[in-house]
Design a protein around this motif. Sequence first.
Motif, PDB file in Angstrom:
ATOM      1  N   GLU A 114      14.890  47.644 -36.658  1.00  0.00           N
ATOM      2  CA  GLU A 114      14.715  47.336 -35.086  1.00  0.00           C
ATOM      3  C   GLU A 114      14.992  45.877 -34.892  1.00  0.00           C
ATOM      4  O   GLU A 114      15.097  45.526 -33.901  1.00  0.00           O
ATOM      5  N   GLU A 115      14.826  45.015 -36.004  1.00  0.00           N
ATOM      6  CA  GLU A 115      14.787  43.639 -35.680  1.00  0.00           C
ATOM      7  C   GLU A 115      16.380  43.075 -36.044  1.00  0.00           C
ATOM      8  O   GLU A 115      16.376  41.753 -35.738  1.00  0.00           O
ATOM      9  N   LYS A 116      17.290  44.228 -36.369  1.00  0.00           N
ATOM     10  CA  LYS A 116      18.467  43.474 -36.599  1.00  0.00           C
ATOM     11  C   LYS A 116      19.199  43.354 -35.150  1.00  0.00           C
ATOM     12  O   LYS A 116      19.056  43.914 -34.390  1.00  0.00           O
ATOM     13  N   PRO A 117      20.154  41.953 -35.210  1.00  0.00           N
ATOM     14  CA  PRO A 117      20.755  41.590 -34.050  1.00  0.00           C
ATOM     15  C   PRO A 117      22.228  42.343 -33.766  1.00  0.00           C
ATOM     16  O   PRO A 117      22.481  43.219 -34.552  1.00  0.00           O
ATOM     17  N   ASP A 118      22.486  42.509 -32.593  1.00  0.00           N
ATOM     18  CA  ASP A 118      23.802  43.459 -32.205  1.00  0.00           C
ATOM     19  C   ASP A 118      24.823  42.909 -33.260  1.00  0.00           C
ATOM     20  O   ASP A 118      25.353  44.199 -33.899  1.00  0.00           O
ATOM     21  N   ASP A 119      25.443  41.878 -33.653  1.00  0.00           N
ATOM     22  CA  ASP A 119      26.348  41.559 -34.393  1.00  0.00           C
ATOM     23  C   ASP A 119      26.116  42.120 -35.997  1.00  0.00           C
ATOM     24  O   ASP A 119      27.238  42.186 -36.735  1.00  0.00           O
ATOM     25  N   PHE A 120      25.120  42.227 -36.370  1.00  0.00           N
ATOM     26  CA  PHE A 120      24.616  42.908 -37.725  1.00  0.00           C
ATOM     27  C   PHE A 120      25.459  44.409 -37.786  1.00  0.00           C
ATOM     28  O   PHE A 120      26.162  44.642 -38.988  1.00  0.00           O
ATOM     29  N   VAL A 140      21.912  51.112 -30.168  1.00  0.00           N
ATOM     30  CA  VAL A 140      22.805  50.923 -31.149  1.00  0.00           C
ATOM     31  C   VAL A 140      24.249  51.979 -30.980  1.00  0.00           C
ATOM     32  O   VAL A 140      25.263  51.418 -30.839  1.00  0.00           O
ATOM     33  N   ASP A 141      23.938  53.147 -30.106  1.00  0.00           N
ATOM     34  CA  ASP A 141      24.900  53.991 -29.786  1.00  0.00           C
ATOM     35  C   ASP A 141      25.664  53.265 -28.680  1.00  0.00           C
ATOM     36  O   ASP A 141      27.049  53.211 -28.613  1.00  0.00           O
ATOM     37  N   GLN A 142      25.031  52.608 -27.595  1.00  0.00           N
ATOM     38  CA  GLN A 142      25.933  51.840 -26.622  1.00  0.00           C
ATOM     39  C   GLN A 142      26.753  50.768 -27.072  1.00  0.00           C
ATOM     40  O   GLN A 142      27.777  50.573 -26.834  1.00  0.00           O
TER      41      GLN A 142
END
Length: 261
Positions: A114-120, A140-142
């Motif tokens: 839940e705390e992971k940024p998008d670029d991860f 995450v899917d989007q």
Amino acid sequence: MIEKEDPVISEEEAAQYDRQIRLWGLDAQKRLRGSRVLLAGLGGLGAEVAKNLILAGVKGLTLLDHEQVSEDSCRAQFLAPVTAQGQNRAKASLERAQNLNPMVEVHADSDSVEEKPDDFFLQFDAVCLTGCSRDLMVRVDQLCSQHNIKVFCGDVYGYYGYMFCNLGKEHNYVEEKPKVVKPSKDSDDGPEGKKAKVDPTETTMVKKMASFCSLKEALEVDWTSEKARAGLKRTPVDYFLLQGTFTERRSTQELLLLRWS
């Protein structure tokens, strides 16, 4: 996005994966060998998914889970030993997971998904989410859809479970089918001899394309529209049970009543 590389199958790997190469071909095995996968959630379902991915021979698998090993989780999955109770579940599962196939790079991450940024998420070719919240899966899917990253979501509730996958708007694949033998023009066997016949000893590969919708679209169908209502009774009741696991809103009950009305 990670830089794509041309995967090479060594002689050792060819021997290791001989059986599955015979099943789905060398090209498919090369694509597996070049894939980096993220697996979030090391419960019973996550452990089974991890085992299958590692044995299949992906390039790298990252196990992501912030939960601690408990007595219940030891009973539910086979990667974390009983002696690891109280330890992080991803790290406790690492040794047994790696031992399944030393040719695969297995990593453990003890952070919360839940705390992971998008670029991860953009460093992977495929993302598998198990036991995650609806909001996280939609997010995450989007994100992954915009970067051509494959997404798989799933969970198990007792005897029930679900799986969602998004392989993109245009997912090309091939399907193996029995070869159809056309009759000869000079056949003298009457009407039956002029019909096309299926040869069970030979197969042919047929190219196909499938289109996948986003998780948000799948969960937010407008059931008041004519098209949706027309297919409502053909929609498995499990779909509405799944909605009930995500939310307790009254609309879920209304949909169940609408389906059987």
